[in-house]
Every structure is written in C-alpha cells, then in structure tokens.
Design a protein around this motif. Structure first.
Motif, PDB file in Angstrom:
ATOM      1  N   ASP A 147      95.343  90.349  37.922  1.00  0.00           N
ATOM      2  CA  ASP A 147      94.338  91.123  37.021  1.00  0.00           C
ATOM      3  C   ASP A 147      94.899  91.060  35.521  1.00  0.00           C
ATOM      4  O   ASP A 147      95.144  92.217  34.728  1.00  0.00           O
ATOM      5  CB  ASP A 147      94.421  92.709  37.297  1.00  0.00           C
ATOM      6  CG  ASP A 147      93.315  93.329  36.499  1.00  0.00           C
ATOM      7  OD1 ASP A 147      92.482  92.781  36.065  1.00  0.00           O
ATOM      8  OD2 ASP A 147      93.639  94.474  36.667  1.00  0.00           O
ATOM      9  N   ALA A 157      94.458  82.781  40.213  1.00  0.00           N
ATOM     10  CA  ALA A 157      93.049  82.924  39.602  1.00  0.00           C
ATOM     11  C   ALA A 157      93.312  84.482  38.824  1.00  0.00           C
ATOM     12  O   ALA A 157      93.796  85.111  39.384  1.00  0.00           O
ATOM     13  CB  ALA A 157      92.158  82.934  40.552  1.00  0.00           C
ATOM     14  N   TYR A 208      88.778  80.947  43.958  1.00  0.00           N
ATOM     15  CA  TYR A 208      89.777  81.534  44.605  1.00  0.00           C
ATOM     16  C   TYR A 208      88.997  81.855  45.883  1.00  0.00           C
ATOM     17  O   TYR A 208      89.588  81.915  47.088  1.00  0.00           O
ATOM     18  CB  TYR A 208      89.955  82.920  43.808  1.00  0.00           C
ATOM     19  CG  TYR A 208      90.794  84.048  44.885  1.00  0.00           C
ATOM     20  CD1 TYR A 208      92.067  83.930  44.957  1.00  0.00           C
ATOM     21  CD2 TYR A 208      89.980  84.937  45.319  1.00  0.00           C
ATOM     22  CE1 TYR A 208      92.826  84.946  45.567  1.00  0.00           C
ATOM     23  CE2 TYR A 208      90.484  85.982  45.965  1.00  0.00           C
ATOM     24  CZ  TYR A 208      91.926  85.996  46.243  1.00  0.00           C
ATOM     25  OH  TYR A 208      92.574  86.773  47.073  1.00  0.00           O
ATOM     26  N   SER A 209      87.560  82.452  45.726  1.00  0.00           N
ATOM     27  CA  SER A 209      86.796  82.778  46.725  1.00  0.00           C
ATOM     28  C   SER A 209      86.800  81.804  47.886  1.00  0.00           C
ATOM     29  O   SER A 209      86.742  81.923  49.113  1.00  0.00           O
ATOM     30  CB  SER A 209      85.492  83.522  46.230  1.00  0.00           C
ATOM     31  OG  SER A 209      85.648  84.341  45.761  1.00  0.00           O
ATOM     32  N   LYS A 231      87.649  83.079  39.713  1.00  0.00           N
ATOM     33  CA  LYS A 231      87.168  83.921  40.764  1.00  0.00           C
ATOM     34  C   LYS A 231      86.373  83.105  41.949  1.00  0.00           C
ATOM     35  O   LYS A 231      86.444  83.162  43.231  1.00  0.00           O
ATOM     36  CB  LYS A 231      86.612  85.097  40.457  1.00  0.00           C
ATOM     37  CG  LYS A 231      87.461  86.287  39.659  1.00  0.00           C
ATOM     38  CD  LYS A 231      86.952  87.452  39.629  1.00  0.00           C
ATOM     39  CE  LYS A 231      85.396  87.723  38.639  1.00  0.00           C
ATOM     40  NZ  LYS A 231      85.060  88.868  38.520  1.00  0.00           N
ATOM     41  N   ASN A 232      85.434  82.242  41.452  1.00  0.00           N
ATOM     42  CA  ASN A 232      84.795  81.358  42.505  1.00  0.00           C
ATOM     43  C   ASN A 232      85.502  80.413  42.995  1.00  0.00           C
ATOM     44  O   ASN A 232      85.345  80.288  44.512  1.00  0.00           O
ATOM     45  CB  ASN A 232      83.524  80.823  41.543  1.00  0.00           C
ATOM     46  CG  ASN A 232      82.401  81.534  41.084  1.00  0.00           C
ATOM     47  OD1 ASN A 232      82.159  82.654  41.835  1.00  0.00           O
ATOM     48  ND2 ASN A 232      81.752  81.203  40.122  1.00  0.00           N
ATOM     49  N   LEU A 281      95.465  86.464  43.292  1.00  0.00           N
ATOM     50  CA  LEU A 281      94.354  86.837  42.181  1.00  0.00           C
ATOM     51  C   LEU A 281      95.177  87.778  41.235  1.00  0.00           C
ATOM     52  O   LEU A 281      95.457  88.609  41.795  1.00  0.00           O
ATOM     53  CB  LEU A 281      93.118  87.457  43.080  1.00  0.00           C
ATOM     54  CG  LEU A 281      92.059  87.952  41.931  1.00  0.00           C
ATOM     55  CD1 LEU A 281      91.493  86.814  41.431  1.00  0.00           C
ATOM     56  CD2 LEU A 281      91.091  88.841  42.653  1.00  0.00           C
ATOM     57  N   SER A 312      91.226  87.383  37.546  1.00  0.00           N
ATOM     58  CA  SER A 312      90.006  88.308  38.036  1.00  0.00           C
ATOM     59  C   SER A 312      89.308  88.523  36.790  1.00  0.00           C
ATOM     60  O   SER A 312      88.016  88.806  36.972  1.00  0.00           O
ATOM     61  CB  SER A 312      90.303  89.537  38.573  1.00  0.00           C
ATOM     62  OG  SER A 312      91.054  90.374  37.352  1.00  0.00           O
TER      63      SER A 312
END
Length: 272
Positions: A43, A8, A19-20, A16-17, A41, A10
């Motif tokens: 960048d 995912a 991933y979380s 990000k959703n 995750l 960042s």
C-alpha cells in the motif's frame, strides 16, 4: 533455491491487474524453475521506498516490480528497466545512487514478451536507469504504458505478467555477455534491438540526458552494480556529445571496459 519477490502497488492500476492475474494463475507463493517466487501487494508508491523490507523483500535475492509506465510515447508500450539515479533524485531514490541491475532477466523478459506484445499492438523497449528506488538489491521494473487505457488493458497486463514468469523460468540457462549502454533518447530502439538480437545483456542504460553526470565514480557503479559485472560498454556514438563521448571512452578505458558502437554490437561483434 533463490527467492524472487514480485511487487505490485495498490495505488497502481496496471500493477494491480498484473498482480491479480498472477495470483489467480499461480497463487502468492510458487516455484518457477530454480526460483521460489513470492507475490506481494503493498500500500505505497514503490518509487519512494527506502529499503527492500518496505516491499516485504528483505530476505529475497531479487525484486521485480509490476508497474504502470507514464510519459513517452503517450500510447501503448511495454518496457523494462533498472531504477536509480545517475544525477538528482527527481522522482524517488537517492542522488547519484543506482540500484543493482538484473541484465539477464531484463533480456529474457524482452525476448519472451516480444511476440505476444506484437500480437496485441504494443511496442516493447528497454528503458534507461531512472527514478526511484535506489536499493542495494537486484531489482527490475516491468511496465505497461503509457495512459490509463493501457493500464486497464487486461491483454497487456496479462502479457507482461506471463512474460515475467517465462523469463524467470529461463533462469541462468543462456550465456550472454553483460554490458552497459550509453547514449541516445529515453526510448532508444538501438538498445532494444541489441537486447533482442545479440549476445549482449544490458544492465544499466544511461540516456543522453544523464551523460553529464557520468564521471569515473558513476561509470564504475554502472559497470559493477549488477548481478553480472559489465564486460563491455555499448555506445550510441551519435547519441552522445563529442567532448563528453571522448571523456566517457577515456574513463571506460581506465576501468578496463571495452567500448563498442551500437552498429558493431548489432553486427555481432564480440568482446576480444
């Protein structure tokens, strides 16, 4: 045991959703069926990376990118596709380089996500091979689209994340016929129906817009750059210009690949 990296960015709200959700439910390292799964995750924008190592996936057997979907249809949708370019590299990747397809995973993902997506009002679709990166590794994108409202939708992001895990849990249980698909619009419902209702598992899908780039070299890549080499080419007959269709069918015959129409694939016709 094979390893799969879930990636995912960042810089991507939907990613990000997803991933979380996965991190909360499963952690960053876990097993699913016969796979060791690593959650990462990064960048950076995944479309523009050059090597699997840029995603922390240099030792993995496959990469699944959690991503937002932009553009068509401009509303809710859940999709999957292979990255790479049959022609110019307008949005990352390399010109005339397609990544390695994961036909079984993509088919299983669409099957697993179908009912859950319907409940929350999201159509699903197999997208054509497009945008970067162009990697020498098996890779698939799974996406939530098409606007910020959808990217922030926790139900949609959870649905995609959970369906990825469920698809991986299927492993290599089923026996499908690997195929490539050619013709029609970017979102071609015929190919999505074939994924859901036939014994064919599509790897690379070439939309009509990209058929002009199909020569013997690129067709051979579409057939071979896959975890399962394609045995058949499924053509949207009316979704390819007549002269180009004739050229493509001739080249596929030269490659020893059987050609079948979408209507016949949906009727259950198999490779002889």
């Amino acid at each position: 045991m094979k390893s799969v990296v879930l990636v995912a960015s960042s810089k991507d709200i939907a990613a990000k959703n997803m991933y979380s959700f996965i991190k909360k439910e499963f952690g960053e390292e876990f097993r699913v069926g016969s796979y060791e799964v690593l959650l990462r995750l990064v960048d950076k924008e995944v479309l523009y990376i050059k090597e699997p190592k840029d995603l922390g996936a240099n030792k993995s057997d496959a990469i699944i990118v959690l991503s937002r979907h932009s553009g068509t249809p401009g509303g809710p949708i859940i999709t999957t596709h292979v990255p790479g370019n049959f022609g110019p590299a307008a949005y990352g990747g390399e010109e005339r380089k397609i990544s390695i397809a994961m036909p079984l995973f993509m088919k299983n993902f669409l099957i697993k996500v179908r009912n859950k997506a319907e409940i929350i009002g999201y159509p699903i679709a197999l997208e054509p091979t497009h945008h970067g990166p162009s990697l020498d590794a098996p890779i698939s994108f799974v996406e939530v689209g098409s606007i910020e409202e959808n990217w922030k939708d926790p139900k949609a992001c959870k649905t995609v994340a959970l369906s990825v895990i469920e698809a991986l849990s299927e492993g290599q249980k089923q026996k499908f016929t690997p195929a490539i698909a050619i013709g029609g619009l970017h979102l071609n419902p015929k190919f999505t129906k074939i994924e859901l209702n036939s014994n064919y598992a599509i790897g690379h899908f070439v939309r009509k817009l990209d058929t002009n780039y199909l020569d013997l070299e690129m067709l051979n890549k579409a057939v071979r750059r896959s975890t399962s080499m394609a045995q058949v080419a499924i053509l949207d007959w009316k979704g390819i210009k007549g002269e180009k269709r004739k050229e493509i069918t001739g080249l596929l015959t030269e490659l020893g690949i059987k050609v079948i129409k979408t209507k016949d694939a949906l009727r259950g016709e198999e490779v002889a």
